[in-house]
Write an enzyme that holds these catalytic residues in place. Structure first.
Site, PDB file in Angstrom:
ATOM      1  N   ASP A  49      -6.066  -6.340   3.686  1.00 35.77           N
ATOM      2  CA  ASP A  49      -5.290  -6.519   4.916  1.00 35.77           C
ATOM      3  C   ASP A  49      -6.157  -7.006   6.074  1.00 35.77           C
ATOM      4  O   ASP A  49      -5.758  -7.899   6.832  1.00 35.77           O
ATOM      5  CB  ASP A  49      -4.604  -5.207   5.304  1.00 35.77           C
ATOM      6  CG  ASP A  49      -3.235  -5.068   4.643  1.00 35.77           C
ATOM      7  OD1 ASP A  49      -3.030  -5.674   3.568  1.00 35.77           O
ATOM      8  OD2 ASP A  49      -2.378  -4.350   5.194  1.00 35.77           O
ATOM      9  N   ASN A  92       0.292  -9.794   2.027  1.00 36.66           N
ATOM     10  CA  ASN A  92       1.341  -8.808   2.281  1.00 36.66           C
ATOM     11  C   ASN A  92       0.918  -7.879   3.408  1.00 36.66           C
ATOM     12  O   ASN A  92       1.261  -6.694   3.413  1.00 36.66           O
ATOM     13  CB  ASN A  92       1.627  -7.997   1.012  1.00 36.66           C
ATOM     14  CG  ASN A  92       2.996  -7.328   1.044  1.00 36.66           C
ATOM     15  OD1 ASN A  92       3.831  -7.629   1.901  1.00 36.66           O
ATOM     16  ND2 ASN A  92       3.228  -6.409   0.124  1.00 36.66           N
ATOM     17  N   ASP A 319       3.697   6.937   6.438  1.00 37.60           N
ATOM     18  CA  ASP A 319       2.841   6.555   5.313  1.00 37.60           C
ATOM     19  C   ASP A 319       2.306   7.776   4.576  1.00 37.60           C
ATOM     20  O   ASP A 319       2.375   7.864   3.348  1.00 37.60           O
ATOM     21  CB  ASP A 319       1.677   5.679   5.797  1.00 37.60           C
ATOM     22  CG  ASP A 319       2.124   4.270   6.151  1.00 37.60           C
ATOM     23  OD1 ASP A 319       3.185   3.839   5.646  1.00 37.60           O
ATOM     24  OD2 ASP A 319       1.435   3.598   6.928  1.00 37.60           O
ATOM     25  N   GLU A 347       5.647  -2.251   1.256  1.00 38.87           N
ATOM     26  CA  GLU A 347       5.108  -3.117   0.206  1.00 38.87           C
ATOM     27  C   GLU A 347       6.033  -3.199  -1.003  1.00 38.87           C
ATOM     28  O   GLU A 347       6.052  -4.180  -1.741  1.00 38.87           O
ATOM     29  CB  GLU A 347       3.722  -2.616  -0.212  1.00 38.87           C
ATOM     30  CG  GLU A 347       2.619  -2.986   0.748  1.00 38.87           C
ATOM     31  CD  GLU A 347       2.513  -2.108   1.969  1.00 38.87           C
ATOM     32  OE1 GLU A 347       1.514  -2.206   2.681  1.00 38.87           O
ATOM     33  OE2 GLU A 347       3.451  -1.318   2.247  1.00 38.87           O
ATOM     34  N   HIS A 393      -0.474  -0.216  -2.852  1.00 43.89           N
ATOM     35  CA  HIS A 393      -1.686   0.613  -2.805  1.00 43.89           C
ATOM     36  C   HIS A 393      -1.387   2.093  -2.676  1.00 43.89           C
ATOM     37  O   HIS A 393      -2.039   2.935  -3.294  1.00 43.89           O
ATOM     38  CB  HIS A 393      -2.572   0.147  -1.639  1.00 43.89           C
ATOM     39  CG  HIS A 393      -1.914   0.186  -0.285  1.00 43.89           C
ATOM     40  ND1 HIS A 393      -2.517   0.732   0.821  1.00 43.89           N
ATOM     41  CD2 HIS A 393      -0.687  -0.255   0.137  1.00 43.89           C
ATOM     42  CE1 HIS A 393      -1.710   0.619   1.867  1.00 43.89           C
ATOM     43  NE2 HIS A 393      -0.602   0.034   1.475  1.00 43.89           N
ATOM     44  N   ARG A 394      -0.371   2.454  -1.885  1.00 45.61           N
ATOM     45  CA  ARG A 394      -0.090   3.875  -1.671  1.00 45.61           C
ATOM     46  C   ARG A 394       0.541   4.529  -2.899  1.00 45.61           C
ATOM     47  O   ARG A 394       0.336   5.721  -3.153  1.00 45.61           O
ATOM     48  CB  ARG A 394       0.778   4.071  -0.435  1.00 45.61           C
ATOM     49  CG  ARG A 394       0.100   3.578   0.827  1.00 45.61           C
ATOM     50  CD  ARG A 394       0.527   4.292   2.081  1.00 45.61           C
ATOM     51  NE  ARG A 394      -0.076   3.650   3.240  1.00 45.61           N
ATOM     52  CZ  ARG A 394      -1.324   3.849   3.655  1.00 45.61           C
ATOM     53  NH1 ARG A 394      -2.100   4.685   2.986  1.00 45.61           N
ATOM     54  NH2 ARG A 394      -1.795   3.227   4.719  1.00 45.61           N
ATOM     55  N   LYS A 418      -5.989  -3.272  -0.972  1.00 48.06           N
ATOM     56  CA  LYS A 418      -5.283  -3.569   0.275  1.00 48.06           C
ATOM     57  C   LYS A 418      -5.843  -2.761   1.441  1.00 48.06           C
ATOM     58  O   LYS A 418      -5.980  -3.270   2.554  1.00 48.06           O
ATOM     59  CB  LYS A 418      -3.778  -3.289   0.115  1.00 48.06           C
ATOM     60  CG  LYS A 418      -2.940  -3.602   1.344  1.00 48.06           C
ATOM     61  CD  LYS A 418      -1.466  -3.384   1.050  1.00 48.06           C
ATOM     62  CE  LYS A 418      -0.609  -3.531   2.286  1.00 48.06           C
ATOM     63  NZ  LYS A 418      -0.586  -4.898   2.815  1.00 48.06           N
TER      64      LYS A 418
END
Length: 433
Positions: A49, A92, A319, A347, A393-394, A418
């Site tokens: 990112d 993204n 998040d 995402e 990623h999360r 990311k």
């Protein structure tokens, strides 16, 4: 690597140095590029990112030099980008795409902004509509309401802007960072409830570090007195990422701990710092210092001591709330996470994805438009589940916590690049075999 097998761990204990905050890193890079003077940015997160933001700013003519691994020198453009025509690909990276759209539309120039297919599925109409209220020229190049976008020069007409508050706080943050470029007093009115308020607070705090003051009334009306210009603070340090801290703090709570994260603490401006409060409600023991947080599970009074389920409004930690969904697998009772509608435009559709993958582990799941309800399996987690991560990623980092209860396979683990490229290496350091 297509997949990663994580063996079952017998607990978690250790100390983790956090990477820099993604949210702070990309905000500071953009503000430094807009400022008068040179800014030395220390402890910048190096990830996909932030690389997208660095590449875009360089393409726009901003001189950025890497001084050391995580330290960068940014020559500010004084409110202007030298390059007036460019095609920008931003992957993204929502924290790069949204504010750059606002800045470029107000600054003027001819630009096209695009990203990966998922970025072209993430709505941006509310930001575009707000910019059009200023007479900005922003055109959809694909589906109406979604990227890619084309921006053309326009004569900006400063007036009171209205924007919805319930889709993405990044739209409001982008406008706030861009409006000082008009050189005039500007006002934004937020319609409806503002989601992810801590991220807007974070934006205002970073703007203040660059000399811009904003007044707000009940998080519904924001006024930027004019004229104001961005001024370099000279040197600025990026604090550790509070969202990334959540995985290790959860590991400490699930696996006994203690696990300490360093780089973020009680003085943090990041909203996700309050993830630790949610863990405390689940029964974890939390201690905090100026630049660290530590989690553990209190001494076992009985053989079946464990975390307990919670019912939580997660608007303030959108998040980090994802980490609570997998932590709930280790809690007694049914956990309900509410006010998470923003998960659906991230995402991936995170509510749908989380529900599907949690069911693979034997959990009972109920999902709605803006909530998810998790009841862990009655006995134990399904071993050797194969978890899909949806290039998110999360998802990969959240489901790594499953290894504290059962062996698990994580597909496409490389998606963590990311925001946290060496996540699995850091995780392995605290997992007990």
């Amino acid at each position: 690597m297509d997949w990663l097998n994580l063996p079952v761990a017998n607990g978690a204990r250790g100390i983790v140095q956090l990477p820099g905050s993604k949210s702070i890193s990309n905000r500071i890079l953009l503000l430094a590029a807009l400022a008068n003077g040179k800014t030395l940015v220390r402890d910048l997160l190096i990830s996909d990112d932030t690389t997208q933001m660095l590449n875009a700013l360089r393409a726009l003519g901003i001189t950025i030099n890497q001084i050391s691994k995580n330290d960068f020198s940014v020559e500010g453009g004084g409110g202007k980008f030298p390059v007036k025509q460019a095609d920008l690909f931003l992957g993204n990276a929502g924290t790069a795409f949204r504010p750059l759209v606002a800045v470029l539309a107000i600054m003027g120039g001819h630009y096209r902004l695009s990203g990966v297919p998922r970025m072209h599925e993430r709505p941006i109409a509310d930001l575009v509509n707000a910019l059009r209220q200023l007479n900005a020229s922003v055109t959809y190049l694909g589906n109406e309401g979604f990227p890619p976008l084309e921006i053309k020069p326009a004569e900006i007409q400063n007036k009171i802007i209205t924007i919805k508050g319930d889709v993405s706080s990044q739209f409001l943050s982008g406008l706030l960072m861009a409006l000082p470029l008009t050189g005039e007093t500007a006002t934004i009115i937020v319609n409806g409830t503002l989601i992810s308020k801590p991220y807007v607070e974070l934006t205002l705090a970073q703007m203040a570090r660059f000399g811009i003051q904003v007044t707000q009334e009940n998080w519904q009306r924001f006024t930027l007195p004019g004229p104001q210009t961005y001024k370099s603070p000279g040197e600025i340090i990026v604090e550790g990422d509070a969202s990334s801290a959540s995985y290790f703090l959860a590991a400490g709570a699930i696996g006994g701990g203690p696990v300490r994260v360093e780089g973020v603490g009680m003085e943090s401006l990041q909203g996700d710092i309050h993830f630790a409060d949610a863990l405390e409600k689940m029964g974890a023991h939390i201690t905090k210092g100026k630049n660290w947080i530590e989690s553990s599970l209190p001494a076992r009074n009985t053989s079946n001591h464990q975390l307990k389920a919670i019912d939580l409004d997660c608007n303030h930690i959108p998040d980090a709330a994802m980490t609570l969904a997998t932590t709930a697998l280790f809690a007694k009772g049914t956990t309900t996470l509410r006010n998470i509608a923003s998960w659906r435009v991230k995402e991936t559709d995170r509510i749908s994805a989380m529900a599907k993958e949690l069911r693979k582990l034997g959990a009972l799941i109920e999902e709605g438009k803006d909530f998810i309800r998790i009841t862990p399996p009655a006995t134990s987690l399904t071993p050797n589940a194969i978890i899909d991560t949806y290039d998110d990623h999360r998802m990969a980092m959240c489901f790594s916590l499953v290894s504290l209860g059962a062996p698990v396979r994580i597909n496409n683990p490389g998606c963590v690049v990311k925001t946290f490229p060496d996540y699995f290496e850091k995780l392995a350091m605290i997992m007990l075999s």
